[in-house]
Structure formats: C-alpha cells, structure tokens
Write a protein that holds these residues in place. Structure first.
Motif, PDB file in Angstrom:
ATOM      1  N   SER A 225       0.845  -1.241  -0.166  1.00 53.57           N
ATOM      2  CA  SER A 225      -0.229  -0.040   0.022  1.00 53.57           C
ATOM      3  C   SER A 225       0.753   1.098   0.173  1.00 53.57           C
ATOM      4  N   ARG A 226       0.289   2.346  -0.172  1.00 51.70           N
ATOM      5  CA  ARG A 226       1.041   3.605   0.061  1.00 51.70           C
ATOM      6  C   ARG A 226       1.066   3.833   1.481  1.00 51.70           C
ATOM      7  N   TYR A 228       0.501   4.947   5.338  1.00 55.04           N
ATOM      8  CA  TYR A 228      -0.908   5.224   5.780  1.00 55.04           C
ATOM      9  C   TYR A 228      -0.499   5.260   7.455  1.00 55.04           C
ATOM     10  N   GLU A 229      -1.659   5.666   7.831  1.00 46.79           N
ATOM     11  CA  GLU A 229      -1.685   5.859   9.530  1.00 46.79           C
ATOM     12  C   GLU A 229      -1.608   4.226  10.163  1.00 46.79           C
ATOM     13  N   LYS A 278      -7.570  -4.982   2.631  1.00 50.41           N
ATOM     14  CA  LYS A 278      -8.456  -3.907   2.748  1.00 50.41           C
ATOM     15  C   LYS A 278      -9.755  -4.106   3.362  1.00 50.41           C
ATOM     16  N   ASP A 283     -11.132   1.205   9.162  1.00 46.69           N
ATOM     17  CA  ASP A 283     -10.585   2.901   9.084  1.00 46.69           C
ATOM     18  C   ASP A 283      -9.705   2.710   8.270  1.00 46.69           C
ATOM     19  N   ASP A 285     -10.414   3.390   4.785  1.00 50.54           N
ATOM     20  CA  ASP A 285     -11.194   3.853   3.345  1.00 50.54           C
ATOM     21  C   ASP A 285     -10.232   4.386   2.443  1.00 50.54           C
ATOM     22  N   ARG A 286      -9.278   5.149   3.108  1.00 51.45           N
ATOM     23  CA  ARG A 286      -8.060   5.781   2.279  1.00 51.45           C
ATOM     24  C   ARG A 286      -6.976   5.069   1.831  1.00 51.45           C
ATOM     25  N   LEU A 287      -6.917   3.948   2.117  1.00 52.85           N
ATOM     26  CA  LEU A 287      -5.756   2.878   1.973  1.00 52.85           C
ATOM     27  C   LEU A 287      -5.823   2.712   0.482  1.00 52.85           C
ATOM     28  N   GLU A 288      -4.649   3.080   0.004  1.00 58.89           N
ATOM     29  CA  GLU A 288      -4.608   2.724  -1.586  1.00 58.89           C
ATOM     30  C   GLU A 288      -3.158   1.953  -1.846  1.00 58.89           C
TER      31      GLU A 288
END
Length: 358
Positions: A225-226, A228-229, A278, A283, A285-288
């Motif tokens: 992934s990119r 992420y938090e 995913k 939390d 949702d913004r994981l790419e």
C-alpha cells in the motif's frame, strides 16, 4: 585464523550481506560481487517475518531460534538495522493443527500464548475478521529487508569490504580442482574462498564448476500500500492472508508470508489481494494500492537451507535458502567461523550439500 584470507561473496541480498559483514568483522579481506545493488532480487520482495514457527523439526527450530537471538546482537553491533520485535498473531491452520503446533513448540520453549476472539481484538483492534482461536508469539518480529542489508554492507565497507555492484559473475575459476576466484564481465578476481549467496541465481553460478544445487524458485506476489496511518501492531498470519505494516507505514500482504501465486495476470491478482487485505482492516477507506512485487524464493527441494562447503571442490562455500531474513545473522556468524577457522557449528550439521547425494 588467517586475518588476510581473501574471500569473494557472490550476492548482495541479506544472506550475502550478513556473511560478508561477519567475515569483514573477523578480519578477512572481503569482496562482494553482485549483479544488483544492495538487497539483491529476493530480499526486497521478502515479507521479512523473523520467526521459528510452523511445522519445523526440532533441529531446524533450534537453528531458527538461535538466529532470532543473533538478530538482537547484530542490531546492537550495526547502527541503522531496523529491527522490531512486534509479535505475531497466527491462525493460519485448522484449530486442531494450530493446537498441536502450540503444544509441540511450547514444549521446545517457544513463547506461545493462546488467545480467543477478545484476546485477538486486544492485540490487533483494527481487524474486521477475528478468529475464535489464535496464537500469539510476542518474541517474533521483522527487520526491514533492504534497509537491514544496506546497513550491513555500509558498515562492512567501513571495515574494509570492497563492493562491486552491477557486476555479474560469469563463471567460477578452477585450478587443480580448487575454486580460486571468479570470472566477471569486467575481468577475473582471485580468492582463497568463494561464497555463493546469490539466491535464485546460485544454481547457474555453481554449475560453471560442475556443481548442482537442487533449488526451486517459486514466485511469490506481495502487494504494497501507500504509506498510511498505523493500523497494525504486529504480524498478522491469517488463514488466507498474511500482512504487516512496515516502518514507513506501508501495509504489505501475501496469501502467505512467501507471497501469493501471481497467476497469469499478476496485476489482477494483486488488485484482488489488496481488496481482500483492505476488507480485513477498519478505518482503511483511504488506503491505496501503490504497487505489487513478485519475488522468486530460492528454496532447496527439501525445504531446508544449504549451508557449507562443497564436497570434493575446495575453496567453495554455499549459503542458499528460503527464510533468509530469519536465518541471516546466524548463517553469517557460523559461515564466517567455518570459512576462517574450519569450525562448523553443530546447528549446521543437517544442512550440508552431501544430504542430496544419498
């Protein structure tokens, strides 16, 4: 020990880097020759799980646990090795098999804790799918593979190592039945001993001296992934998905720790795998998805490492294996002692090449 012994290490992955670092630390004159940069080809695609899990016979378990301890020593000796004992949560077996594994490895001294669904949620609160029964091993960890390899080689260069990246070995040089160096596209280098630690490329190099290395190279796809938090606290070894979060925040995953079968369309397989990953995370949702990688794991046909000198061909040492991340510190330490002092550690006894001749 001869401090001036000339040793060529072929390969700049984690195994080659560890062998080279231990040799340089012991006073040998070491040259690393690799057709890649630091990290090689398999190491960057590693899941990087440091463990002694799974269905190992006890001798192999002992080698792996020794190497886990050597990781702590190595990270203390080499600045910049990114090592974290983050723990592993595992339910990648049917419950009865998982329990049998726990009983066996606990008897051997492995720190296994049995957890229920609530216990798993406390360890990894961001998982959407939790098992009714899992095992947690707090002493398992990760070492970021490329950064660890680079740290070893940088420190070894400061100890006198010569690094020749982007240089392919075309043949081993034989003189009167002894390996005396390597031929490369740019010329020849002489040595007292040559170490083959070139991963999937090792069989072709060994074959130039008439030595057959019985190694398979199955592919393994891992998605990245990119950054992420923070979502994961440690390693998650689920029944159909293995994943962890890297030091830079990427979540990486494979259908097992060696990676997924890429199939005919690796990009499509990667997208499906990422979607499954995913869906297992809250939390997210913004994981790419950033990219996928396919690594070819150098795996001896019986599944165990090949470590030691080639019988009947002096001057040649082989160090090729899957589980390179777990085993690298112990293999480097033991190989250096054997190469320089002719002292073979008893933990290596099952892993010589002679076992394939029987």
């Amino acid at each position: 020990m001869s401090a001036a012994k000339q040793v060529i290490v072929v390969g700049a992955g984690i195994i080659g880097a560890s062998v080279a670092w231990h040799l340089a630390k012991a006073g040998a004159n070491v040259t690393v020759v690799a057709d890649s940069g630091a990290g090689g080809f398999a190491t960057p695609n590693s899941f990087s799980w440091i463990n002694a899990s799974w269905g190992n016979p006890e001798p192999y378990f002992r080698l792996r646990t020794r190497s886990m301890a050597e990781w702590t020593r190595l990270a203390h000796d080499v600045p910049g090795i990114p090592l974290e004992w983050c723990g592993g949560l595992c339910w990648d077996l049917p419950p009865a098999e998982l329990e049998a594994y726990a009983v066996e490895h606990s008897a051997w001294g492995y720190g296994i804790e049995r957890v229920d669904r609530m216990g798993a949620a406390r360890i990894e609160p961001n998982l959407t799918k939790l098992p009714d029964f899992a095992l947690h091993v707090a002493e398992e960890g990760v070492a970021e593979p490329v950064a660890a390899t680079q740290a070893l080689l940088v420190d070894a260069v400061q100890r006198g190592l010569r690094m020749m990246g982007g240089t392919a070995v075309t043949a081993l040089v034989q003189t009167n039945g002894r390996i005396t160096g390597v031929d490369m596209s740019g010329g020849r280098i002489a040595a007292d001993e040559v170490v083959i630690a070139a991963g999937a490329g090792s069989p072709a190099i060994a074959a130039t001296a008439g030595l057959k290395l019985p190694i398979e190279t199955p592919p393994g796809l891992i998605v990245h992934s990119r950054p992420y938090e923070k979502l994961l606290n440690g390693l998650v070894i689920g029944d159909r998905l293995h994943m962890r979060q890297t030091a830079e925040g990427r979540i990486i995953a494979g259908s097992d720790f060696g990676g997924a079968d890429p199939g005919m369309d690796a990009a499509a397989t990667g997208r499906e795998l990422f979607a499954a990953m995913k869906s297992m995370l809250r939390d997210a949702d913004r994981l790419e998805l950033d990219f996928h990688s396919v690594g070819y794991r150098p795996t001896p046909i019986d599944g165990f490492p090949i470590i030691g000198r080639a019988e009947g061909l002096s001057g040649l040492y082989v160090a090729v294996m899957h589980s390179g991340i777990t085993l690298a510190p112990a293999v480097g330490l033991f190989a250096a002692r054997e190469i320089l002092d002719d002292a073979r550690d008893p933990l290596l006894e099952p892993y010589g090449l002679t076992r394939f001749a029987q």
